[in-house]
Design a protein around this motif. Structure first.
Motif, PDB file in Angstrom:
ATOM      1  N   ALA A   1     -19.763 -60.354  81.170  1.00  0.00           N
ATOM      2  CA  ALA A   1     -20.895 -61.284  81.126  1.00  0.00           C
ATOM      3  C   ALA A   1     -22.083 -60.655  80.413  1.00  0.00           C
TER       4      ALA A   1
ATOM      5  N   LEU B   1     -24.046 -62.007  77.045  1.00  0.00           N
ATOM      6  CA  LEU B   1     -25.498 -62.180  76.958  1.00  0.00           C
ATOM      7  C   LEU B   1     -26.066 -61.378  75.789  1.00  0.00           C
TER       8      LEU B   1
ATOM      9  N   ILE C   1     -20.315 -66.615  80.303  1.00  0.00           N
ATOM     10  CA  ILE C   1     -21.140 -66.099  81.405  1.00  0.00           C
ATOM     11  C   ILE C   1     -20.905 -66.908  82.672  1.00  0.00           C
TER      12      ILE C   1
ATOM     13  N   VAL D   1     -26.090 -61.459  85.998  1.00  0.00           N
ATOM     14  CA  VAL D   1     -26.194 -61.808  84.571  1.00  0.00           C
ATOM     15  C   VAL D   1     -26.642 -63.254  84.406  1.00  0.00           C
TER      16      VAL D   1
ATOM     17  N   THR E   1     -29.773 -64.140  82.262  1.00  0.00           N
ATOM     18  CA  THR E   1     -29.668 -65.107  81.162  1.00  0.00           C
ATOM     19  C   THR E   1     -30.779 -66.147  81.254  1.00  0.00           C
TER      20      THR E   1
END
Length: 572
Positions: free
Chosen positions: A150, A154, A187, A195, A199
């Protein structure tokens, strides 16, 4: 750099993300060898710049080398040192790249993330592939670890948006909008809560920073938040819906707090670290809850545990300096801030390809230069001086290949081959120990492992059995108590200890060896006290996690202890 050389470098660099992110030691060592061979192939002089960034990498490499001599397990410390050499080699390669060549590598990172995500999505319906790419129905990509995957996605999103400013709007939408949506999907499918929130913060920051981002990011942000909510409402709490279950009292988050709290005593007592996997072997000494983790889920603390305070501080300074520096773009500083935060909650940097990715964004090319010649240069004074660096790199390459070749068989089910090639490879030796049926061979192997690493509980379990079979009951008790110290939250270990004591007492009594009986009986009554001590030192947070420790022995063992206590009272 010549086109052929740059093509080779790209193949090495990008392939590393597909080899489990170089998490496996054999893969990490193999790529150390590849980067070393690439440097030897180019025969360019090394130029090191005296700056914080270079010193941070050099300090990690230097202390990883020193840890071979004082680490918990010199064999595993050696493997850790060779893994870190790859970072040094890659840093030097980056110093030889032009800005344009670096930019090519950076701009292709999002495509790697998209490729991983698409392959992972395609694999979902097929059981064999699903088992490879998914962990508890959470997409982990080729990393096979959802949180790192993830973070990688990102990173790709931030890279794409950094170069949005330099392209025409229409062109950007045509080429990259799908990539961003795929990476956002990755993600979500990873189920990584930290994460997910990073994000959200990153997208919000990018929306505020550039007006040009808003048309794309505002709808994406809305959908990104809405999808997990819908899945959570539908009862999904495993992957997409899992993100909504975040709370400060979640078991995984509490676990991370416990790991961090427990490891501080080791960090304070060992300012130069314990060597690679030293924490893993010493963990039972300091743990105050029921858990068994290979890494501490905090890369800064892990660095301090492995290689000491100095590398840890240097890396922290590197992150802080980069985030605050105005010579980096807003997006690059945001990227370092995101990574810097995530490193507090996971072991991203145990995936060596993530180190290589991080270094790609670091500016090493400033400060006073140190020139280190390579052989084959014209005009370099002194052949001895020419040969020092290439000789060291050559030795490192052969060592890395040797270690990689020796570790690989264990990963395909042949631990015996690994132990034959690498007699000091504790991981394969411990695996062999658990498979050995012959008590004589098992004892010899246990003593060998114990000599190199006295923190492997399986060794003491085997030595307990061997001592019992040989009639050395007092020695048996010593070994089993040591085994318990290294697995103090394993209730079964206490039960087996009592079982061995019971059989030993019966055997000694049958032989008329009352002296041994008298020595062993008090040990039976000590077991509840051992458990009480562990319970007293257990953190209250341990009872809020899903793995709640148990301290109550079976009913049969409790009855047996009471019988022994009653018998001892009659002797007084």
């Amino acid at each position: 750099m010549k086109q052929k050389e740059f093509t080779i470098l790209q193949i090495i660099f990008f392939s590393s993300f597909f080899v489990f992110g170089l998490f496996m030691e054999y893969a990490a060592c193999f790529y150390t060898a590849l980067y070393g061979m690439f440097l030897l192939y180019r025969k360019r002089p090394w130029i090191l710049h005296r700056n914080v960034e270079t010193m941070a990498i050099l300090s990690m490499t230097f202390f990883s080398f020193l840890s071979v001599f004082y680490g918990v397990d010199w064999g595993m410390s050696l493997i850790g040192c060779v893994r870190m050499l790859g970072i040094l080699f890659f840093m030097e390669i980056l110093m030889q790249l032009t800005v344009e060549e670096r930019l090519i590598l950076v701009k292709r990172i999002p495509s790697v993330g998209v490729c991983m995500t698409v392959i992972g999505m395609t694999a979902f319906p097929f059981p064999p592939a699903h088992g490879f790419f998914y962990v508890a129905d959470r997409l982990g990509g080729f990393f096979q670890y959802p949180n790192v995957y993830a973070l990688f996605c990102l990173t790709g999103i931030i890279i794409l948006l950094e170069y949005f400013n330099g392209e025409k709007k229409e062109k950007f939408f045509q080429k990259n909008v799908c990539k961003i949506l795929v990476l956002l999907s990755g993600i979500l499918l990873s189920g990584s809560r930290i994460v997910f929130f990073l994000t959200l913060v990153s997208l919000a920051a990018l929306i505020l920073h550039k007006k040009i981002n808003r048309k794309l990011l505002l709808p994406s942000l809305a959908v990104f938040v809405l999808i997990p909510c819908i899945f959570y409402w539908m009862g999904n709490t495993q992957n997409l819906g899992r993100i909504i279950t975040t709370s400060l009292s979640s078991s995984t988050l509490l676990g991370r707090f416990i790991y961090a709290k427990d490891c501080f005593s080791l960090i304070l007592r060992h300012p130069f670290g314990l060597g690679y996997l030293g924490y893993y072997y010493r963990e039972p000494e300091i743990q105050t809850a029921l858990y068994s983790v290979r890494f501490v889920h905090n890369d800064y603390l892990q660095l301090a545990l492995d290689y000491g305070w100095i590398p840890c501080i240097c890396i922290l300074v590197l992150f802080i300096k980069t985030v605050l520096s105005h010579k980096y773009s807003f997006e690059s500083r945001l990227l370092f801030a995101v990574w810097g935060i995530h490193l507090f909650f996971d072991f991203d940097m145990e995936f060596m390809s993530m180190w290589y990715l991080l270094l790609l964004f670091v500016d090493f090319n400033y400060g006073k230069e140190l020139y280190l010649p390579m052989s084959g240069e014209s005009g370099t004074a002194g052949r001895t001086k020419q040969r020092v660096i290439p000789s060291l790199v050559t030795v490192s390459v052969f060592l890395a290949l040797y270690l990689s070749a020796g570790m690989l068989p264990r990963y395909i089910g042949r631990a015996d081959w690994s132990s034959s090639i690498l007699p000091f490879y504790t991981e394969s030796n411990a695996e062999l120990l658990s498979q050995e049926k012959d008590i004589g061979k098992a004892k010899a192997l246990a003593l060998k492992i114990k000599k190199q690493n006295p923190y492997v509980p399986e060794c003491y379990d085997i030595l307990t059995v061997a001592s019992f079979m040989e009639g050395r009951y007092e020695e048996m008790a010593v070994y089993k108590k040591k085994a318990i110290q290294l697995q103090k939250y394993n209730l079964d270990a206490y039960e087996k200890y009592l079982m061995f004591l019971s059989k030993a007492i019966d055997s000694a009594n049958t032989k008329g060896d009352m002296g041994t009986v008298v020595k062993l009986l008090p040990l039976v009554t000590e077991v509840p006290e051992l458990l009480d001590d562990v319970e007293k030192n257990t953190t209250p947070l341990a009872f809020k996690t899903k793995d709640i420790p148990q301290f109550e022995l079976s009913e049969d063992m409790q009855v047996y202890i009471k019988q022994v206590e009653a018998f001892l009272k009659t002797l007084q």
